[in-house]
Design a protein around this motif. Structure first.
Motif, PDB file in Angstrom:
ATOM      1  N   LEU A 102     -10.661   4.169   4.515  1.00 41.00           N
ATOM      2  CA  LEU A 102      -9.292   3.748   4.782  1.00 41.00           C
ATOM      3  C   LEU A 102      -9.247   2.473   5.615  1.00 41.00           C
ATOM      4  O   LEU A 102      -8.434   1.582   5.387  1.00 41.00           O
ATOM      5  CB  LEU A 102      -8.538   4.877   5.493  1.00 41.00           C
ATOM      6  CG  LEU A 102      -7.034   4.763   5.503  1.00 41.00           C
ATOM      7  CD1 LEU A 102      -6.502   4.750   4.080  1.00 41.00           C
ATOM      8  CD2 LEU A 102      -6.432   5.920   6.261  1.00 41.00           C
ATOM      9  N   PHE A 116      -0.501   4.286   9.408  1.00 41.49           N
ATOM     10  CA  PHE A 116      -1.175   5.510   8.958  1.00 41.49           C
ATOM     11  C   PHE A 116      -0.796   6.719   9.815  1.00 41.49           C
ATOM     12  O   PHE A 116      -0.472   7.789   9.270  1.00 41.49           O
ATOM     13  CB  PHE A 116      -2.688   5.295   8.920  1.00 41.49           C
ATOM     14  CG  PHE A 116      -3.420   6.431   8.279  1.00 41.49           C
ATOM     15  CD1 PHE A 116      -3.181   6.767   6.948  1.00 41.49           C
ATOM     16  CD2 PHE A 116      -4.334   7.178   8.988  1.00 41.49           C
ATOM     17  CE1 PHE A 116      -3.848   7.814   6.354  1.00 41.49           C
ATOM     18  CE2 PHE A 116      -4.999   8.237   8.403  1.00 41.49           C
ATOM     19  CZ  PHE A 116      -4.761   8.554   7.078  1.00 41.49           C
ATOM     20  N   TRP A 130       0.832  -1.205   0.000  1.00 44.19           N
ATOM     21  CA  TRP A 130       0.000   0.000   0.000  1.00 44.19           C
ATOM     22  C   TRP A 130       0.866   1.255   0.000  1.00 44.19           C
ATOM     23  O   TRP A 130       0.526   2.255  -0.625  1.00 44.19           O
ATOM     24  CB  TRP A 130      -0.917   0.034   1.226  1.00 44.19           C
ATOM     25  CG  TRP A 130      -2.182  -0.738   1.055  1.00 44.19           C
ATOM     26  CD1 TRP A 130      -2.511  -1.913   1.666  1.00 44.19           C
ATOM     27  CD2 TRP A 130      -3.308  -0.421   0.222  1.00 44.19           C
ATOM     28  NE1 TRP A 130      -3.758  -2.343   1.255  1.00 44.19           N
ATOM     29  CE2 TRP A 130      -4.269  -1.429   0.376  1.00 44.19           C
ATOM     30  CE3 TRP A 130      -3.582   0.638  -0.650  1.00 44.19           C
ATOM     31  CZ2 TRP A 130      -5.482  -1.430  -0.302  1.00 44.19           C
ATOM     32  CZ3 TRP A 130      -4.799   0.641  -1.322  1.00 44.19           C
ATOM     33  CH2 TRP A 130      -5.733  -0.387  -1.151  1.00 44.19           C
ATOM     34  N   PHE A 142     -11.517   8.670   0.574  1.00 38.89           N
ATOM     35  CA  PHE A 142     -10.263   8.048   1.013  1.00 38.89           C
ATOM     36  C   PHE A 142     -10.278   7.827   2.525  1.00 38.89           C
ATOM     37  O   PHE A 142     -10.035   6.721   3.006  1.00 38.89           O
ATOM     38  CB  PHE A 142      -9.087   8.939   0.604  1.00 38.89           C
ATOM     39  CG  PHE A 142      -7.745   8.401   1.003  1.00 38.89           C
ATOM     40  CD1 PHE A 142      -7.120   7.437   0.237  1.00 38.89           C
ATOM     41  CD2 PHE A 142      -7.105   8.856   2.145  1.00 38.89           C
ATOM     42  CE1 PHE A 142      -5.881   6.926   0.609  1.00 38.89           C
ATOM     43  CE2 PHE A 142      -5.869   8.354   2.523  1.00 38.89           C
ATOM     44  CZ  PHE A 142      -5.252   7.385   1.754  1.00 38.89           C
ATOM     45  N   LEU A 143     -10.589   8.884   3.266  1.00 40.80           N
ATOM     46  CA  LEU A 143     -10.556   8.767   4.725  1.00 40.80           C
ATOM     47  C   LEU A 143     -11.691   7.882   5.225  1.00 40.80           C
ATOM     48  O   LEU A 143     -11.523   7.120   6.178  1.00 40.80           O
ATOM     49  CB  LEU A 143     -10.628  10.152   5.372  1.00 40.80           C
ATOM     50  CG  LEU A 143      -9.398  11.030   5.119  1.00 40.80           C
ATOM     51  CD1 LEU A 143      -9.600  12.434   5.665  1.00 40.80           C
ATOM     52  CD2 LEU A 143      -8.150  10.409   5.744  1.00 40.80           C
ATOM     53  N   ILE A 174     -11.431   3.327  -3.195  1.00 37.73           N
ATOM     54  CA  ILE A 174     -10.331   4.088  -2.585  1.00 37.73           C
ATOM     55  C   ILE A 174      -9.178   4.226  -3.588  1.00 37.73           C
ATOM     56  O   ILE A 174      -8.545   5.287  -3.694  1.00 37.73           O
ATOM     57  CB  ILE A 174      -9.899   3.404  -1.262  1.00 37.73           C
ATOM     58  CG1 ILE A 174      -9.277   4.423  -0.336  1.00 37.73           C
ATOM     59  CG2 ILE A 174      -8.961   2.280  -1.450  1.00 37.73           C
ATOM     60  CD1 ILE A 174      -9.083   3.884   1.071  1.00 37.73           C
TER      61      ILE A 174
END
Lengths: 456, 197, 402
Positions: C313, B66, A223, C309-310, C256
């Motif tokens: 996620l 993240f 990713w 995206f958020l 995404i």
């Protein structure tokens, strides 16, 4: 009379097949190939030495074409580096299990290509002893480097990508190093090997808990690596595209460069995989199906590259910019037109063979197409970098660029350095991921159906 | 045999060695069904679905990456802002000092690089991966073609060994289930005999 | 990202041997809603035509672009997977085919534009046949290219070819890799030219070689959003047994991924043009980034990239019954607003017109209603699930994942 059926693969057989090159003496072919490649790599070093002694003038660049072979070859090798990690990561994210046959070799290709690519801009600065100025450090006047410049973006992009691809490559190797560690023979050299592979495998245990974290981390890497690699090559594209040089300023450059990189990288992967499977008897792991699929992807990205070629010419014509139109006309008809038409032959015409299944499964044809695409992609970078600079906005500056002997030496030397590293790699690490291919092939065997096929 | 397994406990571990992935997964499932939570398992390749069978939670590594990427973004943005806006602003191509659009590439690359590094460090930490030239598996074939499941055993090791045999294990061995390495706390089991029986 | 605690749209279930066939789709309320939307669009377009004809045709062009890109996106999404041998799309095949049905709307709109509206949108179209037309261009070749007859022939011709390819591709049983490849090549190359002619030609000096890719990715993103919402809808009753968690996971991952690709393409185009600073290129962005249009661009960007995206996620939210359709709805809204942002500032560079973009939205909803009616018609005729597809049951049972 039908051919005898090959015995079904077992885990032991897979380990034996894939670790065999590490434990046996090299063949004469390997030694011959290695010495040739190492000799060329030595020439690469010689060229750099000559450059350090004599200066940048030994190459063919001048005040007009100041980005010559260095930057063209830099983009070429970066492109090779892009394809390895991108193919490995994207196929992983798309759960394409057939990737297990080819991902290790392509990741290795990435690592070896990027270190060659990295050398070119360091030479190109002209004063390599102050290359550390590329780092975000203040100079004597406390002036920092200019973060609005794509050159600085490039430093970040290459550093980030090189580091990540090495880490991704190494993470994938850890369980395989452990497998090698546990199979080292009990003799003096074997014990030395065991010590080395024990250290390299970092005490890998392979517990269920380890695999759980490992697989997660591996996917996470994919990713992270995917945007990183796309961003990296797009940055190199912007390096050219944000300028106003005719033939460079095109908004399509970032995806154009990325698709071109995948195109050339896959061709290089084929050039490596086809001899590799034959030399190490890996036909059951790197199968014709794998090469067929790689050829299909190559054809797809090749068609995207063709789309961009057409769009570039159309845009130049549509823009009514004399400089743009002149540039593209120069590519078609100028003194280097042979480079352009050879590029078209290699990148556009040759890949049309891949529409036919029988030709995609013919190793000779694949090798020929892969070789031509590699040549074509190098010429493409040459055309972009050199031909654009030869005919920029100022006619009084126009010159004709030509290679010097040192340009030929450093170019051939870069291929030597690449193949030297790859040949060494084949002797110290499994060229196919043992753990992953077992999980794929033996799972397929358990389910009794061809589950290797794509999920998509 | 499930009763024997359920009564097993203590400090040592006995591992059953399996040649077949199916029998191994079935043994894991049976051990879990018998109420065991303190299990250790070795496999030469990642076995699909084993996490659920063993009741392992989803890896936490994904949750670390993240935030690391975001921290990278913030740090790099702050760094560039400090250099190009605060410390020594330079007019460049008519662009504003704080031309954030032109910072996207280094910020993105830095964030992703930090994410990648944290990812690697996290897996090194959680799998306790360190250069250890003397680390050995309980059985070298565990990185090749054998699977192992270890159960904690107290006083009834023989029963555990018998249970493993019933599950299709080809042999049993004593292991250190805590470190998952071949450092047994008691002598290797001769056959099916228990050292502390 | 906080963990989503809502239930999966289709929790893991036991393997099925065959899937229920609930018969032809009957959705009278939805068809009624589609009809109402279409009427709203017609009324809004007529009202605009009577008050400001240029604006009416601008609204129509924006809606046409949105529907065309989306329909092609649905076709291309399916074709990509067919060409690549992917199987997971088997349950969503009919949904994608249904949403690819908007090309007749494109054709009708192009005919109307050619007949009446184009001169109000394209200055070179209006000046055709006058001396002023030649003065717009530096050379005769481009002047000849930018002629109404060529424009009509190219845009309508490309649309007819797309319609023919769609006809050959949709329906039937199973994957069609050869037709998929042909469709991808022709649709991809055609889309580039179509986008130049329909969108970039608003400003005949503007060039961007990225335009075709921008259109392609935008169309794929919107089409996927429609497919996802449809799958979520059918999973709640009509095909509860066919849409499992893993399909939504794949749809979420693609959503995404495409959001990232859209951001990449859009930003790369902007960055290169902004950094280059060529007047013929930057004029396009300047017009669309001042006098309030920058706010619209910001909303477009938020809806198409950071929001989905958020939201998606986390793997949990990627299969969530609420998060995935919400992200898809945001993408659809962003997709239409993007098209409006490309067209309307060309007509109103001084700022937002009266009533903001509401009249344009009404016309856009009219096209959405038309697309919905066409999709419902397709599903009534061809069903909503490709029963008989050999990939269908294995994919539902997630056999392709093991």
């Amino acid at each position: 009379m039908s051919a005898p059926r090959e015995p079904e693969l077992t885990a032991r057989q897979i380990t034996d097949d894939l670790t065999a090159p590490i434990f046996r003496l090299p063949s004469l072919q390997w030694v011959g190939g290695f010495l040739t490649a190492a000799g060329l790599a030595g020439l690469f070093g010689l060229a750099i030495l000559a450059y350090c002694v004599e200066g940048y003038g030994i190459f063919g660049v001048d005040n007009t074409v100041n980005w010559g072979n260095d930057i063209g070859s830099y983009v070429f090798w970066i492109g090779i580096a892009v394809a390895g990690t991108l193919v490995s990561s994207v196929l992983l994210l798309f759960r394409q299990r057939w990737r297990t046959g080819v991902n290790r070799a392509t990741e290795a290709m990435t690592v070896f290509a990027i270190n060659i690519a990295g050398i070119y801009p360091l030479i190109h600065t002209g004063r390599p002893w102050v290359d550390y100025w590329l780092l975000p450090l203040p100079n004597d006047l406390s002036l920092w480097e200019q973060f609005k410049s794509p050159i600085v973006w490039d430093v970040f992009a290459i550093t980030g990508y090189a580091t990540t691809s090495v880490l991704f490559f190494y993470l994938g190797l850890i369980p395989d190093f452990a497998a090698v560690r546990d199979r080292c023979p009990d003799n003096r050299f074997g014990r030395l090997q065991r010590l080395l592979y024990s250290a390299l495998s970092l005490g890998w245990k392979g517990t269920a808990s380890d695999w759980r974290h490992y697989e997660r981390a591996y996917t996470q890497f994919a990713w992270v690596a995917t945007p990183l690699v796309v961003g990296m090559h797009s940055t190199i594209a912007t390096l050219l595209a944000v300028s106003l040089v005719p033939g460079w300023h095109a908004s399509v450059f970032p995806p154009y460069f990325v698709s071109g990189a995948i195109f050339g990288g896959l061709a290089m992967a084929m050039l490596l995989l086809i001899p590799l499977r034959s030399a190490f008897s890996l036909e059951r792991y790197i199968t014709i199906d794998h090469l067929d699929r790689l050829a299909k992807i190559m054809l797809t990205v090749g068609m995207i590259v063709l789309y961009v070629y057409v769009t570039e010419f159309f845009t130049a014509w549509y823009s009514e910019s004399a400089a743009e139109q002149g540039q593209y006309w120069y590519r078609l008809t100028g003194e280097h037109k042979a480079f352009f038409w050879t590029m078209i032959l290699c990148n556009v015409v040759s890949i049309q063979l891949l529409w036919f299944r029988s030709l995609r499964r013919n190793l000779g044809v694949l090798l020929l197409v892969a070789f031509m695409v590699n040549a074509g992609m190098w010429l493409e970078r040459y055309n972009i970098v050199v031909l654009s600079l030869e005919r920029d906005h100022l006619p009084s500056k126009w010159t004709a660029y030509a290679f010097t002997g040192w340009d030929y030496i450093i170019l051939s030397g870069s291929f030597g350095l690449f193949f030297t590293q790859f040949l060494l790699f084949c002797r110290v690490a499994p060229v196919v991921s043992i753990a992953e291919i077992k999980a794929t092939l033996l799972r397929r065997g358990r389910h009794g159906a061809d589950q290797e096929a794509s999920h998509g | 045999m499930a009763d024997a397994v359920r009564t097993a406990g203590g400090h040592g571990y006995i591992a059953g060695l399996f040649a077949d992935e199916g029998s191994f997964v079935a043994a894991c499932r049976a051990a879990r069904a018998a109420g065991h939570t303190d299990l250790q398992a070795w496999t030469p390749w990642p076995v699909h679905g084993l996490e659920e069978v063993l009741g392992l939670e989803r890896s936490w590594i994904g949750r670390a990456v993240f935030p690391a990427i975001l921290i990278g973004f913030v740090l790099c943005t702050g760094f560039i802002y400090q250099l190009t806006v605060e410390d020594w602003p330079v007019v460049y191509g008519g662009k504003p000092f704080a031309a954030w659009q032109l910072w996207v590439v280094p910020v993105l690359e830095t964030g992703l690089l930090l994410g990648a590094v944290v990812n690697l460090l996290a897996v090194f930490h959680t799998c306790r991966l360190v250069p250890d030239p003397f680390a050995t598996l309980p059985d070298p074939r565990l990185s090749d073609d054998r699977f192992a499941l270890a159960l904690p055993v107290g006083g009834d090791a023989a029963a555990v060994c018998a249970w493993f045999a019933a599950q299709g294990a080809e042999s049993t061995l004593a292991v250190d289930g805590e470190t998952a390495l071949a450092r047994p706390r008691f002598a290797d089991l001769p056959g099916q005999e228990a050292p502390h029986a | 990202m906080s963990a989503c605690t809502c239930p999966d749209p289709a929790p893991a279930a036991a393997a099925v041997e065959r899937l229920a066939d609930p018969g032809p789709l009957s959705a009278p309320r939805l068809a009624g809603a589609g009809g109402v939307l279409a009427v709203i669009g017609v009324v809004a377009f007529t009202a605009l035509l009577l008050t400001d004809a240029g604006r009416a045709w601008g609204a129509l062009l924006a809606a046409t672009v949105a529907v065309t890109w989306t329909s092609l996106g649905a076709l291309a999404f399916l074709a990509m997977h067919d060409a690549g041998g992917a199987r997971w799309t088997a349950p969503i095949r009919r949904a994608a085919e249904g949403w690819s049905g908007g090309l007749p709307l494109t054709l009708a709109a192009l005919v109307a534009l050619a007949a009446c509206g184009a001169p109000l949108l394209y200055d070179w179209f209006a000046l055709a046949g006058t001396p002023g037309h030649e003065h717009l261009f530096a050379g005769h070749a481009k002047a000849a290219w930018m002629s109404p007859a060529r424009w009509i022939a190219t845009t309508i011709g490309i649309t007819l070819v797309w319609l023919a390819l769609r006809h050959a591709f949709v329906g039937g049983i199973g994957r069609k890799p050869r037709r998929a490849v042909l469709l991808l090549v022709v649709a991809g190359y055609g889309l580039g030219l179509f986008t130049w002619d329909v969108v970039l030609a608003l400003d005949s000096r503007f060039v961007s070689s990225m335009a075709g890719m921008y259109a392609a990715v935008g169309g794929l993103q919107c089409a996927l959003a429609l497919i996802t919402i449809t799958a979520a809808w059918w999973s709640r009753g009509r095909h509860a047994d066919a849409f499992r968690q893993h399909t939504f996971h794949d749809l979420g991952t693609w959503t995404i991924g495409l959001a990232c690709v859209w951001a990449y393409i859009a930003f790369a185009q902007y960055l290169i043009i902004a950094f280059g600073g060529m007047d013929n290129e930057t004029a396009f962005y300047l017009r669309r980034m001042q006098n309030g249009w920058d706010v619209v661009l910001t909303v477009v960007a938020l809806l198409r990239f950071p929001l989905p995206f958020l939201l998606l996620l986390s793997q949990r939210t990627r299969t969530c019954r609420y998060a995935l359709p919400i992200a898809s709805a945001a993408i659809l809204a962003g997709g239409w607003l993007d098209c409006a942002w490309l067209v309307v500032p060309h007509l109103f560079p001084q700022g937002m017109p009266t009533l903001g973009l509401l009249p344009e939205l009404a016309v856009g909803l009219g096209f959405a209603g038309g697309l919905l009616l066409l999709a419902l018609r397709y599903w009534r005729r061809h069903g909503t699930l490709a029963h008989g597809d050999p990939d269908l049951v294995p994919v539902v049972n997630a056999e392709h994942l093991h």
